[in-house]
Design an enzyme around this catalytic site. Sequence first.
Site, PDB file in Angstrom:
ATOM      1  N   ALA A 191      37.300  47.474   3.530  1.00  0.00           N
ATOM      2  CA  ALA A 191      37.124  48.096   4.842  1.00  0.00           C
ATOM      3  C   ALA A 191      37.166  47.045   5.950  1.00  0.00           C
ATOM      4  CB  ALA A 191      35.811  48.873   4.885  1.00  0.00           C
ATOM      5  N   TYR A 192      36.468  45.943   5.744  1.00  0.00           N
ATOM      6  CA  TYR A 192      36.455  44.868   6.735  1.00  0.00           C
ATOM      7  C   TYR A 192      37.864  44.306   6.931  1.00  0.00           C
ATOM      8  CZ  TYR A 192      35.087  40.577   9.139  1.00  0.00           C
ATOM      9  OH  TYR A 192      34.975  39.551  10.056  1.00  0.00           O
ATOM     10  N   SER A 193      38.555  44.012   5.835  1.00  0.00           N
ATOM     11  CA  SER A 193      39.906  43.454   5.929  1.00  0.00           C
ATOM     12  C   SER A 193      40.842  44.420   6.643  1.00  0.00           C
ATOM     13  CB  SER A 193      40.437  43.135   4.530  1.00  0.00           C
ATOM     14  OG  SER A 193      39.632  42.173   3.877  1.00  0.00           O
ATOM     15  N   SER A 247      40.035  46.833   8.769  1.00  0.00           N
ATOM     16  CA  SER A 247      39.676  46.975  10.180  1.00  0.00           C
ATOM     17  C   SER A 247      40.171  45.794  10.997  1.00  0.00           C
ATOM     18  CB  SER A 247      38.159  47.131  10.330  1.00  0.00           C
ATOM     19  OG  SER A 247      37.468  45.937   9.998  1.00  0.00           O
TER      20      SER A 247
END
Length: 250
Positions: free
Chosen positions: A156-158, A160
């Site tokens: 999710a972080y990557s 986003s």
Amino acid sequence: MTMSFAGRFGGRSAVITGGASGIGLAVAQRIVEEGGRVCVWDRDSTQIEQAKAVIADLDGVTVDVADPVAVAQAARQTIEALGAVDILVTSAAITGPNMTTWDYSVEDWRRVIDININGVFYCNKALVPHMLERNYGRIVNIASIAGKEGNQNASAYSTSKAAVIGLTKSLGKELAKTKVTVNCVTPAAVRTAIFQQMSQQHIDFMLSKIPMARFGEVEEVAALISWIASEECSFTTAAVFDISGGRATY
């Protein structure tokens, strides 16, 4: 060592999201020291008050950047308080849990996306018209090296942060014939309070990927952002600036 560029931001006003701590706070301090006014947008009112104790004459608005209505209201409130907003630095972000993509909960996924990319979009959208009216603006969106390479167990972080890069390129090109520039930075890991959201295994993994074998310092990232946010950076837009200790591969 921090170099001083006294007066570089004289007469300029900035909004920094997530500005009550970490990279955002370091940028706020630098802009104020160099003659500018700053309003930090942060969802933690206590941290805003703590930041005000560190930085003289700092303004602050408690806002969740994942709420578009709240962001629009914060923009109006800040413009009224400061008279204008010349600079936007979008630093607000969360990491989300460290786990495989197939184990990731939908709720966690949505929360990371809501803050890390939707929040950036809402803030850019809210302030670009004001900057266009004033025929000047500097937007610096904080992405991550994870958005270029994709970190395992951080889907999710990557995702986003990759989206932040895409938004920056698109908006920068849309505004290329104006006096508003839009750029982003892609730091490797910088030791801030966000590490508290990560597993030690993931922190060790990130360090192993940095050729300089150390984490970045917030002051180092703030120095780069401050230049991009200044009048000196006038012929660069829709660009990605790496600050990764040698990790960047493209």
